[in-house]
Design a protein around this motif. Structure first.
Motif, short mmCIF file in Angstrom:
data_model
loop_
_atom_site.label_atom_id
_atom_site.label_comp_id
_atom_site.label_asym_id
_atom_site.label_seq_id
_atom_site.Cartn_x
_atom_site.Cartn_y
_atom_site.Cartn_z
N MET A 194 -20.33 -2.47 4.41
CA MET A 194 -20.34 -2.37 2.96
C MET A 194 -19.28 -1.38 2.48
SD MET A 194 -24.38 -2.57 2.01
CE MET A 194 -23.98 -2.66 0.27
N PHE A 195 -19.07 -0.31 3.25
CA PHE A 195 -18.03 0.66 2.89
C PHE A 195 -16.66 0.00 2.93
CE2 PHE A 195 -14.83 3.63 4.68
CZ PHE A 195 -14.62 4.39 3.54
N TYR A 196 -16.40 -0.77 3.99
CA TYR A 196 -15.10 -1.44 4.10
C TYR A 196 -14.93 -2.49 2.99
CZ TYR A 196 -14.29 0.73 8.65
OH TYR A 196 -14.07 1.62 9.66
N LEU A 197 -15.97 -3.23 2.72
CA LEU A 197 -15.88 -4.25 1.67
C LEU A 197 -15.60 -3.63 0.30
CD1 LEU A 197 -18.80 -6.61 2.70
CD2 LEU A 197 -16.37 -7.14 2.75
N ALA A 198 -16.12 -2.42 0.09
CA ALA A 198 -15.88 -1.73 -1.17
C ALA A 198 -14.49 -1.09 -1.19
CB ALA A 198 -16.95 -0.68 -1.41
N ALA A 199 -14.03 -0.64 -0.02
CA ALA A 199 -12.77 0.12 0.05
C ALA A 199 -11.55 -0.78 0.04
CB ALA A 199 -12.76 1.01 1.29
N PHE A 200 -11.61 -1.91 0.75
CA PHE A 200 -10.41 -2.74 0.90
C PHE A 200 -9.81 -3.15 -0.45
CE2 PHE A 200 -11.80 -4.32 5.38
CZ PHE A 200 -11.43 -3.10 5.91
N PRO A 201 -10.60 -3.67 -1.40
CA PRO A 201 -10.00 -4.07 -2.68
C PRO A 201 -9.43 -2.89 -3.46
CG PRO A 201 -12.16 -5.07 -2.39
CD PRO A 201 -12.03 -4.02 -1.36
N GLN A 202 -9.97 -1.68 -3.22
CA GLN A 202 -9.53 -0.51 -3.97
C GLN A 202 -8.15 -0.03 -3.51
OE1 GLN A 202 -11.29 0.89 -6.45
NE2 GLN A 202 -13.04 -0.49 -6.23
N PHE A 203 -7.86 -0.20 -2.23
CA PHE A 203 -6.65 0.40 -1.67
C PHE A 203 -5.61 -0.60 -1.20
CE2 PHE A 203 -10.12 3.44 -1.08
CZ PHE A 203 -9.59 4.55 -1.70
N MET B 267 0.85 -1.19 0.00
CA MET B 267 0.00 0.00 0.00
C MET B 267 0.89 1.25 0.00
SD MET B 267 -2.94 1.12 2.75
CE MET B 267 -3.57 -0.55 2.76
N THR B 268 0.70 2.10 -0.99
CA THR B 268 1.53 3.29 -1.11
C THR B 268 0.94 4.45 -0.29
OG1 THR B 268 0.32 4.12 -3.03
CG2 THR B 268 2.12 2.56 -3.45
N TYR B 269 1.78 5.49 -0.14
CA TYR B 269 1.28 6.68 0.56
C TYR B 269 0.12 7.31 -0.21
CZ TYR B 269 5.28 6.56 3.72
OH TYR B 269 6.19 6.19 4.68
N ALA B 270 0.16 7.20 -1.53
CA ALA B 270 -0.94 7.75 -2.33
C ALA B 270 -2.24 7.01 -2.04
CB ALA B 270 -0.58 7.65 -3.82
N ASP B 271 -2.14 5.69 -1.88
CA ASP B 271 -3.33 4.91 -1.54
C ASP B 271 -3.89 5.33 -0.18
OD1 ASP B 271 -3.23 3.38 -3.87
OD2 ASP B 271 -1.87 1.92 -2.96
N ILE B 272 -2.99 5.50 0.78
CA ILE B 272 -3.42 5.88 2.12
C ILE B 272 -4.07 7.26 2.10
CG2 ILE B 272 -2.62 6.43 4.46
CD1 ILE B 272 -0.45 4.30 4.07
N LEU B 273 -3.46 8.20 1.38
CA LEU B 273 -4.04 9.55 1.30
C LEU B 273 -5.39 9.53 0.58
CD1 LEU B 273 -0.87 11.70 0.49
CD2 LEU B 273 -2.14 11.60 2.65
N SER B 274 -5.50 8.70 -0.45
CA SER B 274 -6.77 8.61 -1.16
C SER B 274 -7.87 8.06 -0.25
CB SER B 274 -6.62 7.70 -2.39
OG SER B 274 -5.70 8.25 -3.30
N PHE B 275 -7.54 7.02 0.50
CA PHE B 275 -8.53 6.46 1.43
C PHE B 275 -8.88 7.49 2.50
CE2 PHE B 275 -9.63 4.42 5.43
CZ PHE B 275 -10.69 3.61 5.04
N ALA B 276 -7.88 8.21 3.00
CA ALA B 276 -8.14 9.23 4.03
C ALA B 276 -9.10 10.28 3.51
CB ALA B 276 -6.83 9.88 4.48
#
Length: 211
Positions: free
Chosen positions: A131-140, A1-10
């Motif tokens: 549902m939010f976590y299930l959608a977010a985890f594969p994305q990031f 997981m990159t910093y960009a991924d973390i910032l996007s999720f944040a």
């Protein structure tokens, strides 16, 4: 997981947190009547529920919940019923006026345990969080990474954002302590939050996930 991924999720988690919902309404109802510590107890309940949803999502139970129409319906209706119940209690408090004083009686202060339980139940019975976590985890979380570690990092980040935002709201409401002692203010808060909780409950009851 990159910093960009973390910032996007944040960014996504922050926008979700800032969206008006039952958590903000619960803080607005708790702090004026029960104080700042009760508000922080609400927030501790939020964080606990997010950890629970995150763990269930990682274990795959949330997938089964979302894919099972009956299980999803049960959890959804329980959550909707709980939100509506809180709303009805607030509306009753708004209209329980002292006929001599013309103002509602002083609210009964919630214990920290009760405030914590309200925070947990408000979120634990809301399947939208899973549902939010299930959608977010594969994305990031990139393929090949340790999914459990990455998932709980995202859950912890989300919980931190929630704690920071609602902690700020709690301090703001606590600073308005003098205004909140007004009977008219308490009536207004109980009425608005009661209607809001009933509305959120009705919305959750009619919610259908896009599967």
């Amino acid at each position: 997981m990159t910093y960009a991924d973390i910032l996007s999720f944040a960014l996504v988690a922050t926008l979700l947190t800032l969206t008006p919902g039952p958590n903000g309404v619960l803080i607005a109802r708790t702090v004026p009547g029960s104080g700042r510590l009760a508000g922080f107890a609400n927030i501790a309940g939020f964080v606990t529920a997010f950890g629970l949803h995150g763990a269930l999502s990682v274990l795959g139970i949330s997938v089964l919940l979302v894919q099972s129409a009956q299980a999803f319906m049960v959890v959804k209706l329980l959550g909707a019923g709980y939100l509506i119940w809180i709303g009805v209690k607030a509306l009753r408090a708004a209209f329980a006026a002292d006929p001599q004083a013309g103002t509602p009686p002083p609210p009964r202060r919630r214990s920290l345990r009760a405030a914590y339980a309200e925070g947990v139940l408000t979120n634990a019975l809301n399947p939208k969080v899973s549902m939010f976590y299930l959608a977010a985890f594969p994305q990031f979380i990139a393929p090949g990474e340790t999914p459990v570690a990455g998932a709980f990092l995202l859950v912890a980040l989300h919980a931190g954002i929630v704690a920071a935002w609602f902690g700020t709201l709690t301090m703001m409401f606590a600073r308005l302590a003098r205004a909140t002692r007004s009977g008219a203010f308490r009536r207004w808060v109980n009425g608005i939050t009661g209607l809001a909780f009933v509305g959120f409950g009705a919305k959750l009851a009619t919610y259908r996930p896009n599967l």
